[in-house]
Design an enzyme around this catalytic site. Structure first.
Site, PDB file in Angstrom:
ATOM      1  CD  GLU A 140      -2.820   1.148   2.415  1.00  0.00           C
ATOM      2  OE1 GLU A 140      -3.660   2.067   2.485  1.00  0.00           O
ATOM      3  OE2 GLU A 140      -2.646   0.321   3.323  1.00  0.00           O
ATOM      4  CB  ALA A 144      -3.279   5.047  12.842  1.00  0.00           C
ATOM      5  CG  ASP A 185      -6.423  -0.203   6.990  1.00  0.00           C
ATOM      6  OD1 ASP A 185      -5.285  -0.612   6.685  1.00  0.00           O
ATOM      7  OD2 ASP A 185      -6.674   1.015   7.146  1.00  0.00           O
TER       8      ASP A 185
END
Length: 374
Positions: free
Chosen positions: A124, A301, A267
């Site tokens: 990513e 985050a 994620d």
């Protein structure tokens, strides 16, 4: 040695069955729906295909950027298997070339050594947009170079995936990546609709965490979000944790995209499957409050989401029926990757989960081996 199970309920990826037998041998399903002998193991609950997560930054206390090793991948595998993940793409966010090389070596070794669930690698970044960098480290964001191309060209990494910003990577380079067997996703981008559409025409097939860190839909320019929604042949990932995307925005995506083109992703960061409350990320500290992860610089985050939790959330918040929610977490990610998973069928690897009525994972099998029992 063959093992026979009798499932109270079995979802094969398309249809639900009652009281069906399943025979597993040499890591694969070899028979389905046959008569079962006296030695068959009865399974109470719903037997379903194992879940596939294409965006996993960490788990079990390990963050892949901080520890790009086989040992970290083993911790991540064990942590996410508790929540039904039987195949995952270890994800390295924007970092130095040397870290990318170490991560690639770790993934190669993990696949060679048979670490359960490791099916490839997702880079990513680092070819992203600085205005849409999110929690990525700005000093490492850079154009595509021969050094990165050499990593992406490797043929020992399993499935390969790269997230990039199309305004910073030429269409010819996207075509090059696709020719190397890389699944190109668009994300962390401030591109206009024309640029995003050109990247899709060049071979990009995915959009990383739809809505997040991408230019929004405007009345006179679709931006990244609008292009993602109208690109029928592209898949879109959704982080269904209640912090990254609202239920209404997720519902809109489900209405706009063709069936099968929205996939659930986590994620996930290192705290999933861990009792820790914080971890370092470059020069910052990320802290968990409830199920929300926030950096000391204020931005989200990653997430504290797991795959079975994403299935529950999309069902409960968006009214998606359980069968479709499971497809979004298993069959559709497999189809995006061009892999055979997400189904229970003869000849397919026996990646399975057993879940109860509350959608809690009771057991997980990878290649026929039980890797978690609750």
């Amino acid at each position: 040695m063959a093992q026979t199970y009798i499932a109270e309920k079995l979802f094969d990826g398309e249809q639900l069955h009652q009281d069906v037998s399943l025979v597993v041998e040499d890591g694969k399903v070899v028979a389905l729906g046959k008569e079962a002998g006296a030695d068959a193991i009865r399974l109470r609950g719903l037997l379903a295909p194992g879940l596939i997560d294409i965006q996993v930054n960490g788990g079990g206390g390990a963050l892949f950027n901080n520890d790009p090793t086989v040992n970290a991948l083993c911790k991540m595998s064990t942590a996410h298997a508790r929540f039904g993940t039987t195949g995952f793409m270890p994800t390295l966010i924007t970092d130095e070339v040397a870290v990318m090389q170490k991560a690639a070596d770790a993934v190669s070794a993990a696949i060679r050594e048979g670490v359960p669930g490791v099916i490839g690698v997702h880079f990513e970044g680092p070819h992203l947009s600085k205005p849409k960098k999110g929690t990525h480290e700005e000093k490492f964001i850079r154009p595509l170079s021969e050094e990165e191309l050499a990593i992406y060209a490797r043929d020992d990494l399993g499935l390969k995936m790269v997230t990039l910003a199309p305004e910073n990577v030429a269409a010819a380079d996207i075509e090059k990546l696709v020719s190397l067997g890389v699944k190109v996703c668009l994300g962390h981008s401030n591109a206009n609709g024309e640029t995003a559409a050109a990247a899709v025409a060049a071979g990009a097939t995915g959009f990383t965490h739809l809505y997040n860190a991408m230019s929004p839909l405007h009345s006179r320019d679709p931006g990244m979000v609008g292009t993602a929604l109208i690109s029928d042949d592209c898949w879109c990932g959704l982080i269904a944790d209640g912090h990254h995307v609202s239920a209404e925005a997720m519902t809109l995506a489900l209405k706009a995209k063709p069936r099968g083109k929205v996939v659930l992703v986590t994620d996930a960061m290192s705290l999933v499957g861990s009792e820790e409350k914080s971890f370092p990320l470059f020069d910052r500290i990320v802290t968990r409050e409830g199920d929300k992860l926030t950096s000391t610089t204020g931005e989200l985050a990653g997430s504290h989401l797991d795959m079975i939790g994403a299935v529950r959330n999309i069902r409960d918040w968006c009214g998606v029926d359980l069968s479709e929610a499971l497809r979004m977490a298993a069959l559709y990610p497999a189809q995006f990757l061009g892999a055979e998973g997400g189904r229970i069928a003869e000849g397919v690897q026996a990646d399975l989960i057993l879940i109860d009525d509350e959608l809690q994972v009771q057991k997980t099998w990878i290649a026929g081996q039980e890797v978690f029992a609750g």
